[in-house]
Design a protein around this motif. Structure first.
Motif, mmCIF file in Angstrom:
data_model
loop_
_atom_site.group_PDB
_atom_site.id
_atom_site.type_symbol
_atom_site.label_atom_id
_atom_site.label_comp_id
_atom_site.label_asym_id
_atom_site.label_seq_id
_atom_site.Cartn_x
_atom_site.Cartn_y
_atom_site.Cartn_z
ATOM 1 N N HIS A 109 8.100 40.101 3.151
ATOM 2 C CA HIS A 109 8.289 39.004 2.064
ATOM 3 C C HIS A 109 7.860 37.665 2.597
ATOM 4 C CE1 HIS A 109 10.209 37.546 -1.553
ATOM 5 N NE2 HIS A 109 10.475 36.448 -1.045
ATOM 6 N N CYS A 110 8.279 37.077 3.568
ATOM 7 C CA CYS A 110 7.984 35.702 3.924
ATOM 8 C C CYS A 110 6.409 35.633 4.369
ATOM 9 C CB CYS A 110 9.034 35.129 5.059
ATOM 10 S SG CYS A 110 8.980 36.166 6.431
ATOM 11 N N ARG A 111 5.862 36.763 4.665
ATOM 12 C CA ARG A 111 4.474 36.702 4.993
ATOM 13 C C ARG A 111 3.470 36.995 3.867
ATOM 14 N NH1 ARG A 111 3.592 36.602 10.280
ATOM 15 N NH2 ARG A 111 5.740 36.428 11.251
ATOM 16 N N THR A 112 4.000 37.171 2.564
ATOM 17 C CA THR A 112 3.066 37.390 1.590
ATOM 18 C C THR A 112 3.535 36.340 0.411
ATOM 19 O OG1 THR A 112 4.829 39.017 0.917
ATOM 20 C CG2 THR A 112 2.925 39.899 1.948
ATOM 21 N N GLU A 174 7.446 40.741 12.324
ATOM 22 C CA GLU A 174 6.514 40.210 13.392
ATOM 23 C C GLU A 174 7.321 39.232 14.241
ATOM 24 O OE1 GLU A 174 3.719 41.796 13.694
ATOM 25 O OE2 GLU A 174 3.266 42.525 11.761
ATOM 26 N N PRO A 175 8.371 39.402 14.790
ATOM 27 C CA PRO A 175 9.126 38.247 15.460
ATOM 28 C C PRO A 175 8.510 38.170 17.053
ATOM 29 C CG PRO A 175 10.177 40.541 15.658
ATOM 30 C CD PRO A 175 9.036 40.623 14.833
ATOM 31 N N GLU A 176 8.588 36.825 17.342
ATOM 32 C CA GLU A 176 8.468 36.681 18.746
ATOM 33 C C GLU A 176 9.741 36.998 19.667
ATOM 34 O OE1 GLU A 176 5.743 35.071 20.115
ATOM 35 O OE2 GLU A 176 4.923 35.154 18.000
ATOM 36 N N VAL A 177 11.071 36.654 18.950
ATOM 37 C CA VAL A 177 12.253 36.969 19.534
ATOM 38 C C VAL A 177 12.709 38.094 18.503
ATOM 39 C CG1 VAL A 177 14.281 36.168 20.305
ATOM 40 C CG2 VAL A 177 12.256 35.089 20.615
ATOM 41 N N LEU A 178 13.224 39.151 19.259
ATOM 42 C CA LEU A 178 14.215 40.197 18.467
ATOM 43 C C LEU A 178 15.558 40.022 18.892
ATOM 44 C CD1 LEU A 178 14.115 42.568 16.414
ATOM 45 C CD2 LEU A 178 13.411 43.964 18.526
ATOM 46 N N LEU A 179 16.386 39.970 17.665
ATOM 47 C CA LEU A 179 17.820 39.700 18.192
ATOM 48 C C LEU A 179 18.492 41.269 17.568
ATOM 49 C CD1 LEU A 179 19.078 36.138 16.846
ATOM 50 C CD2 LEU A 179 18.180 37.071 19.095
ATOM 51 N N LEU A 180 19.080 42.142 18.556
ATOM 52 C CA LEU A 180 19.597 43.153 18.025
ATOM 53 C C LEU A 180 21.081 43.046 18.171
ATOM 54 C CD1 LEU A 180 17.341 45.793 20.217
ATOM 55 C CD2 LEU A 180 17.272 45.023 17.900
ATOM 56 N N ASP A 181 21.755 43.377 17.233
ATOM 57 C CA ASP A 181 23.132 43.304 17.111
ATOM 58 C C ASP A 181 24.010 44.653 17.241
ATOM 59 O OD1 ASP A 181 25.789 42.366 16.641
ATOM 60 O OD2 ASP A 181 25.666 41.832 14.482
ATOM 61 N N GLU A 182 24.468 44.671 18.672
ATOM 62 C CA GLU A 182 25.074 45.951 18.831
ATOM 63 C C GLU A 182 24.223 47.343 18.453
ATOM 64 O OE1 GLU A 182 29.285 46.230 18.934
ATOM 65 O OE2 GLU A 182 29.638 44.098 19.319
ATOM 66 N N PRO A 183 23.046 47.696 19.182
ATOM 67 C CA PRO A 183 22.364 48.521 18.610
ATOM 68 C C PRO A 183 23.057 49.821 18.777
ATOM 69 C CG PRO A 183 21.367 47.431 20.439
ATOM 70 C CD PRO A 183 22.477 46.776 19.949
ATOM 71 N N ALA A 184 23.630 50.194 19.931
ATOM 72 C CA ALA A 184 24.368 51.334 20.179
ATOM 73 C C ALA A 184 25.679 51.530 19.318
ATOM 74 C CB ALA A 184 24.551 51.558 21.622
ATOM 75 N N ALA A 185 26.082 50.566 18.631
ATOM 76 C CA ALA A 185 27.300 50.730 17.976
ATOM 77 C C ALA A 185 27.667 52.155 17.207
ATOM 78 C CB ALA A 185 27.872 49.768 17.020
ATOM 79 N N GLY A 186 28.582 52.863 17.461
ATOM 80 C CA GLY A 186 28.778 54.068 16.493
ATOM 81 C C GLY A 186 27.815 55.151 17.025
ATOM 82 N N ALA D 244 18.150 37.320 6.257
ATOM 83 C CA ALA D 244 17.567 37.330 7.653
ATOM 84 C C ALA D 244 16.228 37.803 7.642
ATOM 85 C CB ALA D 244 18.378 38.363 8.400
ATOM 86 N N LEU D 245 15.840 38.353 6.673
ATOM 87 C CA LEU D 245 14.449 39.047 6.593
ATOM 88 C C LEU D 245 13.485 38.059 5.856
ATOM 89 C CD1 LEU D 245 15.570 42.454 6.156
ATOM 90 C CD2 LEU D 245 14.111 41.686 7.971
ATOM 91 N N GLY D 246 14.146 36.870 5.684
ATOM 92 C CA GLY D 246 13.061 35.866 5.049
ATOM 93 C C GLY D 246 13.060 35.529 3.715
ATOM 94 N N VAL D 247 13.953 36.310 3.026
ATOM 95 C CA VAL D 247 14.190 36.021 1.338
ATOM 96 C C VAL D 247 15.096 34.854 1.056
ATOM 97 C CG1 VAL D 247 14.863 36.963 -0.620
ATOM 98 C CG2 VAL D 247 13.677 38.605 1.156
#
Lengths: 259, 292, 419, 395
Positions: A109-112, A174-186, D244-247
């Motif tokens: 969205h923000c890139r278009t 297309e992040p430079e930094v990726l934040l992962l919020d508890e990816p293994a939860a559940g 968070a996804l830019g919207v």
């Protein structure tokens, strides 16, 4: 921290109180470029608060957040997405009735550009731009192994596949930094191992930095290059997995939690 | 000065009935998350049963019968329709109640034909003069009944198991279920109470003193005024419903006297919008928490 | 899009050759003449004349319309028993629009080709929505509305005095009785719209002419509680209340007038009162209300009114009587005279009927309504009124207190479209 | 995620297959053309065969469809409940009359070309929708639904007060004629005939409305399937995630409210053309711009399937079309042999039908007619005949 390389993400002296309770207190750490960095700590240590401050959901009382050298303190979440910060969600937060591709394309969205009239009239420049971005989204889905599900509604996917969609969506910003919020939860042990593998592959292939907020120690110890440990809103340790594993403060914090 | 007192009396008298209606809205919303558009038709249902039986059974018995029917009608709607989809989208449930409202209202209005039956025979149309101020009995009794019912409700809400369960459920529907609270029973009770309050309200609404008209489409319309009352107070605040009702009654009366009658309905909504801009969940409502 | 339509258009083109032959039915009805040389038009056959009725049998005016239609039916039965008009039987074809403008808009083109004119078109929203249709189709239409704003419409008939003149006459009556005097304030409650705005014009004219003030109160048709308005009137010290309202609003105004201790006389136009109000708790308070109308009260000593009333009660023992019975009957009498006039001129086409209307300057209805003059465009067909006082014991709820009369201010008043 | 969210998102833009094949050799292309043919026949032929009454019903359905499309974008796609549609219709209709009429005694008019007035009306309605952003951007869920109700009251009040613009409730003001490239819509000027059928007012209005509806629907379809639509659904499903996804969530909420208002504005212009009259309502519960109409629009989009453009059109056929059709078919008779004050009239009967339709949809088919259509299509797709007969759009 070596002064030579600018950290991909730097957090300086963050402080935030909720009704007199200090959720964060003088929290500082940096994520080096290309590193997988984990933020851990027992329940209520302030991990999530810290995560939310970085994402722009909460505003800190004091302190600064820098992204690749730019000050992004106090920016709204949607602005951060354009600055190269991508994030995944603990509860996935996907649009269940939309297709996988639709969910991933949202991140573009923000890139278009193109508002209602252009989209509605299928304006040629908009359509070609959309085609280009669709190709990229498909590419990301292929990378994560969900290309066969592109047109399936997310609501019908298995948890593991849905998690991949969540990560695909984060990567599509297309992040430079990726934040992962508890990816293994559940997840069970097998699935967790799969996620760990995935995180490494993502980092290696895309050459990005990852900040991981996680509960699951096996996952963290297995993938993280560096770990910051929070307890009662303060940084109690910061180092390699090996250093942190033997840190008495960390052991006390975690053992204390178990009582 | 006398005029001002009279205006305040008029406004509070109406506000008491609005508060009863708004409280019904709020209780239903708190327990089941449903914005009940069918409240107006509960009002009509109770009123219809009361007017159809009052010639044979006398006012008191028919009033009780009407109130009971409104409560049972609400229970029926909850059990048969709403309970089938406990976690459905709030908008869908609001629309569901619109469907109920359309059918119930059309049918009752059709059955009424050209009649304009009035309720409240024992007290209606016999005002009391104190100096230059007129107190309408209907409004006085509405105030008294409203005060008693509201007090009873708050006692029940604070002291009984149902009240505790209801509050827990309003906090978090899923967690309450995990805690072993029988969601169905709490919700059903809330709908019955909402319906009963609507049934009581109509005993004052369809009177000469209060609305000037008998049971009609106009009665249904007045019930909708309780919407802004509930919103102003906050949809999940029982105290808010009482305050909201009073605010709406007074706003109507004061703006009719000092601005213009045709502006008075707009004035209510202007007050409501102002409240919402400052507090998007009403004066006493809890803010929606968005999950991250 | 352009592409996608071209092909189908070609495809159906072939199929539509038939349509080309079948078109043009509309022309068949209009024009032509019967054996005796009477020019005919839509709604006219060799042995019948069909008049349309667009009424409200399900909406807010259902009780009003029901008795009005009973009046129509009495006239139709009588006239047909006597051989009809122009050797043709009168037939009515009716539609119920439920007081919804969109329904009336859809019904009109369905009904219009079958009728010579409209015996009844009820409701100002409907009249407004159909104004252009009526002009396009040149169909003479008797409106059940008494707004002088409609007098510029060449095909619309208003029977009798208009709302503004009713109010003027009524206030003059109070002035004569001594209930009003110079310097007083009149409170006027009116429904915003054709009806109320026209009534208000009357009280404004009266006030200006006689040195009074008007305290205006605008309401919508669904408002029922007049308490705050009467409170306002009390603080404005009004000495009379004029009403251009619905019956339920009248009831509320009346009870609050007494309840709040204001106790002033009230006058209102004919639609403010319905006999059903006498079964409500408002009944005692309503005795202060005078209803001003160009139509005779149901319970009147006028012989024709008595005759119609007696017959109505005999035929409809269960229906609550109302002045609209005689009014509906009078509408029939008027249509009968217009059609007879058109027949005499050997032209029952729509143009012929309208011409007959325009040349009618003395239509009489045995005093059911006053004598009518339709020959002056823009001017009301009459300025005289009956005045009735609400009375529980009179059938129809009104006791006649004033026979047909034109009060002085009504004489001088100039209607909006009057030249 | 709640169990029963009533949404019917269209499938995302699928890469189109078969563009290269010949017209008849590729089933997908054939299918698409078949559907276009059916739609074109439904749109083009009635003015040639049907009585004016039926044409008026059809025109009225198209007004409802345009309004309902606007509402389904707002409520179905973006998750914002609104009852303010009648207000924006009124604004659109009034603006069209003010811009397009000449000055007259007591009535303001700018005398602009009618096409400019039409576009102006849409823009003014949209701008007012945008001006509601402090509320539409902040207030959520059912609170927003009741908040928007305020606008219906405001519209009623302003329409009554501001008679120089609205014409007043007494007689209103006439609608300007839409002059489309020299062809007037409301008058036979110039006279045209098509396949032997004179194109008079009802025919002209039909084709004009069909064109406007087509444009409205195509724009909506396009938007739903691309960037704006994805943003709307994201905001509806999870505002934090969308953000968070830019919207830019408040902005998207305000924008979609404005777009929806623009649709209502267009429907308002169509309404005054249909009546050939702008007339403010006399009460908030009855009339062209009343609460009853606001609820009718909600019923349309719910019955059609929330978020579905085709469903909104189908919903309008049921909610706006059925009463008119019954009225004509029943004529002077009453339903079910009842008569008098307690009669079951067409109006009451259709109220029952649409009330029941709402309940049935919520309980048994949360996706509305759109979901039903998709299921039918899926069934039909298994038979070759079916696949050439049914729409790929779902309804």
């Amino acid at each position: 921290m070596s002064p030579a390389a600018t950290p991909a993400l730097q957090v300086d002296d963050l402080a935030l109180s909720f009704g007199g309770v200090k959720a964060l207190d003088k929290v500082s750490f940096g994520v080096a470029p290309g590193n997988i960095h984990a933020l851990i700590g027992p329940n209520g240590a302030g991990k999530s608060t810290c995560f939310n401050v970085i994402c722009g959901v909460y505003r800190a009382d004091r302190g600064a957040v820098r992204l690749g050298g730019n000050d992004v303190t106090g920016m709204h979440p949607h602005q951060l997405a354009g600055k190269g910060l991508g994030r995944s969600f603990q509860n996935l937060a996907l649009s269940m009735h939309s297709t996988v591709l639709d969910n991933v394309m949202l991140a573009r969205h923000c890139r278009t550009r193109g508002g209602f009239m252009a989209a509605g009239a299928r304006w040629p420049s908009m359509m070609s731009e959309q085609a280009k971005h669709t190709a990229r989204a498909v590419e990301i889905c292929e990378f994560l192994g969900i290309e066969r599900l592109l047109h399936a509604p997310v609501g019908g996917l298995s948890y593991g596949d849905a998690k991949r969609v969540d990560i695909a969506r984060a990567l599509a910003t297309e992040p430079e930094v990726l934040l992962l919020d508890e990816p293994a939860a559940g997840m069970n042990a097998g699935e967790t191992a799969e996620v760990a593998e995935l995180i490494k592959v993502v980092r290696d292939a895309l050459e990005i930095s990852i900040l991981l907020v996680e509960h699951d120690m096996t996952l963290v110890m297995g993938v993280a290059d560096r770990i910051t440990v929070l307890d009662f809103g303060k940084v109690v340790a910061d180092g390699t997995p090996a250093e942190v594993r033997n840190d008495p403060e960390v052991i006390r914090a975690y053992l204390g939690e178990q009582e | 000065m006398n005029t001002f007192i009279q205006v305040m009396v008029n406004g509070l008298g109406k506000g008491a009935v609005y508060a009863l209606l708004a409280l019904g809205f709020v209780i239903i919303f708190k327990a089941s998350g449903v914005l009940n558009f069918a409240h107006g038709s509960f009002v009509l249902l109770g009123g219809y049963v009361a007017v159809r039986t009052q010639d044979d059974l006398g006012f008191t018995v028919s009033a009780i019968l009407g109130v009971a029917t409104a409560g049972l009608g609400a229970l029926f709607i909850e059990r048969v329709l709403v309970a089938r989809r406990p976690l459905a989208d709030p908008i869908a449930l609001a629309l569901l109640t619109i469907g109920v409202d359309v059918i119930l209202t059309e049918e009752i209005i059709r059955r009424l034909g050209v009649e304009l039956p009035f309720l409240g025979r024992p007290y209606d149309g016999k005002p009391i003069q104190v100096g230059d101020i007129t107190f309408f009995r209907t409004q006085l009794i509405a105030l008294a009944v409203g005060a008693v019912l509201v007090t009873l409700f708050f006692l029940a809400f604070r002291l009984t198991g149902w009240g505790v369960a209801m509050r827990a459920q309003a906090e978090n529907r899923e967690a309450a279920a995990l805690m072993g609270i029988r969601r169905g029973r709490v919700t059903a009770a809330a709908w019955v109470i909402g319906g009963v309050l609507a049934g009581v309200a109509v005993l004052f609404l369809a009177t000469q003193d209060f609305s000037g008209s008998g049971l009609s489409r106009g009665t249904h319309a007045i019930a909708l005024v309780a919407f802004p009352a509930a919103i102003i107070g906050g949809l999940d605040s029982t105290e808010g419903a009482i305050v909201g009702g009073a605010i709406v009654g007074l706003t109507e009366a004061l703006s009719a006297q000092y601005i213009s009658f045709e502006f008075s309905k707009v004035a209510v909504y202007v007050v409501m919008l102002t409240v919402l801009i400052v507090r998007p969940s009403g004066l006493f409502g809890t803010r929606e928490r968005t999950r991250v | 899009m352009r592409q996608s339509l071209k092909v189908p258009a070609l495809v159906i083109a072939g199929a539509l050759v038939l349509a080309a032959c079948g078109g043009g039915d509309d022309e068949a009805d209009s024009g032509g003449a019967d054996a005796s040389g009477v020019k005919t038009g839509p709604g006219i056959s060799d042995d019948s004349i069909t008049l349309g009725v667009m009424t409200d049998l399900t909406g807010p005016f259902k009780d009003f319309s029901t008795t009005l239609q009973a009046g129509h039916k009495m006239w139709v039965d009588e006239v047909n028993a006597k051989g009809g008009v122009c050797a043709r039987q009168i037939q009515l074809e009716s539609r119920d629009h439920g007081y919804k403008a969109e329904t009336a808009t859809i019904q009109f083109p369905d009904l219009e080709p079958n009728v010579a004119g409209f015996m009844e078109l009820l409701g100002s929203p409907m009249i407004a929505a159909l104004k252009t249709d009526i002009n396009d189709k040149q169909v003479t239409t008797m409106a059940v509305s008494w707004s002088s704003e409609l007098l510029d419409q060449p095909y619309v008939i208003i029977v009798g005095t208009t709302y503004d003149l009713e109010i003027i006459n009524g206030l003059d009556y109070l002035l004569e009785k001594g209930d009003l005097k110079k310097g007083d304030t009149i409170g006027h409650i009116y429904i915003d719209g054709e009806y109320g705005a026209n009534g208000l014009a009357g009280s404004k004219y009266f006030a200006e002419k006689n040195g009074l003030k008007v305290s205006e109160a605008k309401v919508t048709s669904t408002d029922t509680d007049m308490k705050s308005l009467v409170t306002k009137f009390k603080s404005d010290k009004v000495t009379a209340i004029a009403l251009t309202t619905s019956p339920a609003q009248t009831a509320s105004a009346a009870t609050n007038n007494v309840g709040l201790g204001l106790n002033v006389p009230m006058i209102g136009n004919s639609p403010v009162f319905a006999p059903a109000l006498l079964d409500t708790p408002a009944a005692p308070a309503l005795s202060k209300l005078y209803v001003v109308a160009s139509a005779v009260p149901f319970d009147s000593s006028v012989p024709k009114a008595k005759e119609v009333a007696t017959k109505f009660i005999a035929e409809n023992p269960d229906v609550k009587p109302s002045f609209t019975v005689q009014y509906g009957y009078a509408q029939g009498l008027i249509w009968g005279q217009i059609l007879q006039k058109a027949c005499d001129a050997k032209d029952l086409s729509r143009a012929g009927i309208n011409a007959a209307l325009k040349s009618s300057n003395n239509i009489t209805t045995d005093k059911l309504v006053s004598d009518l003059d339709f020959s002056k465009p823009g001017s009301p067909s009459s300025r005289t009124v009956y005045i009735g006082q609400v009375d529980k014991d009179s059938p129809g709820g009104l006791k006649q207190v004033q026979a047909l009369k034109e009060f002085p201010d009504a004489k001088t008043y100039k209607a909006p479209h009057e030249s | 995620m709640s169990e029963g969210t009533l949404t019917a998102d269209p499938p995302a833009e699928t890469p189109s297959h078969g563009r290269r094949g010949g017209l008849l050799s590729n089933p997908a292309t054939l299918f698409r053309w078949g559907v276009r043919l059916v739609i074109a026949l439904i749109v083009l032929t009635p003015p040639l065969y049907f009585e004016p009454s039926w044409l008026r019903v059809g025109q009225y359905v198209m007004i409802g469809a345009v309004a309902a499309i606007g509402l389904t974008l707002l409520t179905g796609q973006a998750g914002q409940l609104s009852l303010a549609h009648p207000f924006f219709m009124f604004v659109g209709g009034a603006t069209y009359c003010v811009l397009g009429s000449e000055d007259a005694p007591g009535k303001v008019g700018f005398g602009l070309p009618s096409l400019v007035a039409l576009i102006g009306a849409i823009l003014v309605a949209a701008a007012l929708g945008l001006a509601f952003a402090p509320v539409s951007g902040r207030v959520r869920g059912v609170y927003l639904g009741v908040a928007t109700l305020a606008l219906v009251y405001v519209g009623l009040y302003l329409g009554q007060q501001w008679t120089s613009l609205s014409g007043g409730t007494a007689s209103g003001r006439p609608s300007p004629d839409l002059n489309l490239f020299g062809i007037k819509t409301l008058r036979n000027d110039p006279e045209i005939s098509f396949l032997g059928q004179a194109m008079e007012r009802e025919q002209r209005v039909w084709y004009l409305f069909a064109l406007l509806l087509l444009i409205a629907a195509l724009l909506a379809w396009g938007a739903v399937r691309s960037r704006p639509g994805r943003a709307w659904r994201a905001v509806r499903d999870n505002e934090s995630a969308a953000s968070a996804l830019g919207v830019n969530v408040p902005r998207v909420r305000a924008e979609v409210f404005a777009i929806s208002s623009g649709y209502a504005g267009l429907a308002g212009v169509m309404t005054v053309m249909w009546y050939r009259l702008l007339k403010p309502d006399e009460s908030e519960f009855a009339g062209t711009y009343s609460i009853v109409v606001a609820i009718a629009f909600l019923a349309m989009i719910l019955i059609g399937g929330l978020g579905s453009v085709g469903g909104a059109i189908a919903g309008s056929v049921l909610v706006f079309g059925l009463p008119g059709m019954l009225t004509i078919m029943i004529g002077g008779n009453e339903l079910f042999g009842t008569s008098g004050a307690n009669a079951i009239t067409p109006a009451i009967f259709t109220s029952f039908v649409y009330g029941a339709a709402i309940i049935i949809v919520v309980l048994f088919e949360p996706g509305g007619l759109a979901a039903l259509g998709r299921r039918l299509k899926a069934t039909a797709a298994r038979t070759q005949l079916g696949s050439t007969l049914l729409s790929p759009k779902g309804s």
